[in-house]
Write a protein that holds these residues in place. Structure first.
Motif, short mmCIF file in Angstrom:
data_model
loop_
_atom_site.label_atom_id
_atom_site.label_comp_id
_atom_site.label_asym_id
_atom_site.label_seq_id
_atom_site.Cartn_x
_atom_site.Cartn_y
_atom_site.Cartn_z
N ASN A 1 30.41 44.89 39.53
CA ASN A 1 31.85 44.99 39.34
C ASN A 1 32.45 43.66 39.79
OD1 ASN A 1 34.50 45.72 39.04
ND2 ASN A 1 34.61 46.89 40.94
N ILE A 2 32.90 42.86 38.82
CA ILE A 2 33.48 41.56 39.13
C ILE A 2 34.97 41.76 39.41
CG2 ILE A 2 33.84 39.19 38.36
CD1 ILE A 2 31.58 39.66 36.31
N ARG A 3 35.37 41.52 40.65
CA ARG A 3 36.76 41.72 41.05
C ARG A 3 37.47 40.37 41.13
NH1 ARG A 3 37.18 45.88 45.95
NH2 ARG A 3 39.34 45.76 45.26
N LEU A 4 38.61 40.27 40.46
CA LEU A 4 39.32 38.99 40.34
C LEU A 4 40.54 38.98 41.25
CD1 LEU A 4 37.69 39.49 37.66
CD2 LEU A 4 39.43 38.12 36.52
N ARG B 1 34.78 38.40 43.80
CA ARG B 1 33.79 39.15 44.57
C ARG B 1 33.08 40.12 43.63
NH1 ARG B 1 35.22 42.98 49.67
NH2 ARG B 1 36.12 44.22 48.02
N LEU B 2 31.77 40.11 43.71
CA LEU B 2 30.96 41.00 42.89
C LEU B 2 30.46 42.16 43.73
CD1 LEU B 2 30.85 38.26 41.29
CD2 LEU B 2 28.57 38.95 40.54
N LYS C 1 35.01 38.48 53.74
CA LYS C 1 34.33 38.52 52.44
C LYS C 1 34.81 37.42 51.50
CE LYS C 1 33.60 43.49 52.88
NZ LYS C 1 33.92 44.84 52.34
N TYR C 2 35.43 36.38 52.04
CA TYR C 2 35.85 35.22 51.25
C TYR C 2 36.82 35.57 50.12
CZ TYR C 2 32.01 32.54 53.40
OH TYR C 2 31.17 31.90 54.30
N GLU C 3 37.60 36.62 50.27
CA GLU C 3 38.46 37.00 49.14
C GLU C 3 39.95 36.83 49.40
OE1 GLU C 3 38.15 41.07 48.00
OE2 GLU C 3 38.15 41.81 50.05
N SER D 1 30.09 36.97 47.23
CA SER D 1 31.34 36.23 47.10
C SER D 1 31.10 34.97 46.28
CB SER D 1 31.88 35.84 48.48
OG SER D 1 32.24 36.99 49.22
N VAL D 2 32.03 34.68 45.39
CA VAL D 2 31.93 33.53 44.50
C VAL D 2 33.16 32.66 44.70
CG1 VAL D 2 31.66 32.79 42.09
CG2 VAL D 2 30.64 34.94 42.86
#
Length: 298
Positions: free
Chosen positions: A122-125, A98-99, A183-185, A92-93
């Motif tokens: 896979n960088i998910r925005l 989330r990668l 997952k901090y998303e 998690s960024v």
């Protein structure tokens, strides 16, 4: 956008800044030594110097250790800080990115201790679409309560975006919401503060598994509603306990439709017992319509 730009090489960042609309990008996929791909408006394209293309020969080709470079930038060159989530396949960024990460596992007996030799990411925005859950909210909130609701969609169809907006709408109506953002998303909290709008009456617990959140939240936070993403069969008992305590639960599950959900034994048992009163099914991109079913019609 700046978090994405920090993660990817400058040559990838340039056409994204100049040619693409950030709000229409949902994924950037990088596989070592393979063409770089972008999910744009729900469809996959190759990323190239002029933006996106269907022509593979024009695509950027990732370097032999491209995935590792992105992972290291994501964790600010401190792999030990993300070891636990890496073992679960993601990082998690801040900002809600989330990668998904693939590589080789390091084991000690039966235990997975680390991940190395990163092969793809896979960088998910995340995207905030205000009002997208208004129709669902109108059906789920009635007579001063929130109906137990299960949001159904295949991966990438927008269930987290819908759930985030539902959380915001319910919270801003004054309901005490406990958000399990494992997952901090959903809230994308950084240093204890959500970076995405999840409502003014929402308590957020991030990075902790659902079972523990349900147990501690019910005992100490007195929520009206618990909202969580990505239920699995093992989570159903926690949902059931919350319901018997008079707490509503709104959650998501990966499936194409209600028929697929009913193939999962724990979810079938939940449906037969009437645990969820509403089922909201999101159709795949580009349509992404939300169809709501009453429990009795399942």
């Amino acid at each position: 956008m700046e978090e994405l730009m920090r993660l990817i090489p400058d040559e990838y960042a340039a056409p994204i800044r100049a040619r693409l609309c950030y709000d229409r990008i949902s994924e950037v996929r990088v596989i070592n030594r393979a063409p770089v791909r972008v999910c744009y408006d729900g469809a996959y394209y190759y990323l190239c110097k002029t933006g996106i293309t269907r022509d593979k020969s024009a695509a950027f080709i990732a370097g032999e250790r491209e995935a590792e470079g992105i992972v290291m930038r994501a964790c600010e060159h401190s792999l030990y800080t993300v070891t636990e989530t890496l073992k679960r396949g993601y990082i998690s960024v801040s900002g809600g990115l989330r990668l998904g990460v693939c590589g080789s596992g390091v084991t000690n007996g039966q235990a997975l201790t680390a991940v190395k030799d990163f092969s793809s990411v896979n960088i998910r925005l995340p995207h905030q679409i205000f009002g997208c859950a208004a129709g669902l909210c109108a059906k789920a909130v009635a007579d001063g309560t929130v109906k137990n609701t299960l949001i159904i969609s295949p991966p990438g169809a927008g269930k987290t975006t819908l759930l985030r907006d539902f959380c915001r709408l319910v919270s801003d109506r004054g309901y005490c919401v406990l958000l399990c953002d494992e997952k901090y998303e959903i809230a994308a909290s950084a240093y204890g503060e959500p970076t995405l709008d999840v409502g003014c009456c929402t308590d957020v617990i991030s990075g902790i598994d659902k079972t523990r959140v349900f147990e501690t939240g019910i005992a100490h936070m007195r929520p009206d509603v618990i909202i969580t993403d990505e239920l699995f069969g093992a989570d159903i008992e926690s949902v059931r306990r919350a319901a018997t305590c008079g707490i509503s639960v709104v959650a998501t599950v990966h499936a194409k439709n209600t028929d697929d959900v009913m193939l999962k034994p724990e979810f079938r048992a939940a449906a037969e017992s009437g645990l969820f009163m509403l089922y909201a099914v999101i159709s795949p991109a580009p349509r992404r319509a939300v169809t709501v079913f009453e429990e009795a019609s399942i």
